[in-house]
Enzyme design. Structure first.
Site, PDB file in Angstrom:
ATOM      1  CG  HIS A   5     -46.380  14.433  43.249  1.00  0.00           C
ATOM      2  ND1 HIS A   5     -46.403  13.323  44.079  1.00  0.00           N
ATOM      3  CD2 HIS A   5     -47.648  14.604  42.804  1.00  0.00           C
ATOM      4  CE1 HIS A   5     -47.640  12.850  44.140  1.00  0.00           C
ATOM      5  NE2 HIS A   5     -48.414  13.604  43.384  1.00  0.00           N
ATOM      6  NE  ARG A  44     -49.423  16.543  39.405  1.00  0.00           N
ATOM      7  CZ  ARG A  44     -50.726  16.315  39.464  1.00  0.00           C
ATOM      8  NH1 ARG A  44     -51.559  17.315  39.718  1.00  0.00           N
ATOM      9  NH2 ARG A  44     -51.219  15.118  39.277  1.00  0.00           N
ATOM     10  CB  VAL A  89     -39.271  31.317  52.810  1.00  0.00           C
ATOM     11  CG1 VAL A  89     -38.097  31.165  53.749  1.00  0.00           C
ATOM     12  CG2 VAL A  89     -39.002  30.571  51.511  1.00  0.00           C
ATOM     13  CB  SER A  91     -47.243  35.634  52.457  1.00  0.00           C
ATOM     14  OG  SER A  91     -48.115  34.765  51.760  1.00  0.00           O
ATOM     15  CG  MET A 181     -53.679  28.682  53.978  1.00  0.00           C
ATOM     16  SD  MET A 181     -54.583  28.783  52.412  1.00  0.00           S
ATOM     17  CE  MET A 181     -55.668  27.346  52.548  1.00  0.00           C
ATOM     18  CG  ASP A 205     -53.226  39.332  54.101  1.00  0.00           C
ATOM     19  OD1 ASP A 205     -54.228  39.067  54.792  1.00  0.00           O
ATOM     20  OD2 ASP A 205     -52.450  38.456  53.692  1.00  0.00           O
TER      21      ASP A 205
END
Length: 239
Positions: A5, A44, A89, A91, A181, A205
């Site tokens: 990866h 990717r 870093v 959201s 997440m 948000d």
């Protein structure tokens, strides 16, 4: 040596890596905050860069969305490229009314509905926490910039579109500062492989009020969070 990866070599990455979810945000951070930048990964489309910040070698690379994706990149950076510290870093979404849009949140701990840490911890609960010194350095960096930060628990969700919105009431009751997440996964990987990690988020948000920033704003306007992360690295070097 390259992994499946990451197409880099040992020495391409600094010992400290900032990791946003979005690879385009990684590109923005590198081009905006670092000098002498070179691309070190593009497998990717997960862009990674290494440069210097005030003379200090630092890398930045995207980690994708969710614990499975970020865990792959974090693990390979630590075990194959000698990375010692990871600062996510990103959201997060707020559930508490006293947490506002664009507030900066430092994830001292991370609750989760994912089972990955139970899998690695013999089916017991694992307290996924950030490294203390990294946390303290981030708080000190924020104070030096005059930025008020909130420090506490995040919630790392497996599902972006939750089938159980009542869970937000539980999170608010328990004082969760933000929903994202990845933090719990990154903390687990760091613990398993002997590295250190921290998550710093900007509230993008508000789940209760419906307020939100645009995708373009999320990519380009969270400068306080990035500067706090970078300055915290320098504080760690001087400790």
């Amino acid at each position: 040596m390259a992994t499946p990866h990451i197409n880099a070599e040992m020495g391409d990455f600094a010992d400290v890596v900032l990791m946003p979810g979005d690879p385009l945000r990684a590109k923005f951070i590198a081009e905006t905050f670092l000098q002498d930048v070179r691309e070190v990964n593009n497998v990717r489309g997960m862009l990674g860069f290494t440069g210097t910040y005030k003379g200090r070698k630092i890398s930045v690379m995207g980690h994708g969305m969710g614990i499975p994706s970020c865990s792959i990149y974090a693990k390979e950076l630590i075990t194959d490229f000698g990375v010692k510290k990871i600062i996510r870093v990103g959201s997060c979404g707020a559930v508490r009314t006293d947490v506002k849009l664009r507030d900066v949140v430092i994830g001292m701990g991370a609750c989760t509905d994912s089972k990955v840490n139970r899998m690695r911890f013999k089916d017991h609960d694992y307290a996924a926490i950030a490294d203390f010194e990294m946390t303290r350095n981030a708080v000190d960096a924020a104070k030096a910039k005059g930025v008020n930060v909130r420090v506490g628990n995040l919630f790392s969700a497996d599902l972006f579109y939750t089938p159980d919105p009542q869970m937000f009431d539980v999170m608010e009751k328990y004082g969760i500062l933000g929903v994202e997440m990845e933090a719990a996964g990154i903390y687990g990987v760091a613990a398993e492989f002997g590295a250190k990690a921290l998550t710093i988020c900007t509230v993008s948000d508000h789940i209760r009020t419906g307020e939100q920033t645009t995708a373009a704003e999320r990519q380009t306007t969270f400068n306080d969070m990035i500067e706090i992360a970078l300055e915290s690295v320098l504080l760690g070097d001087n400790a």
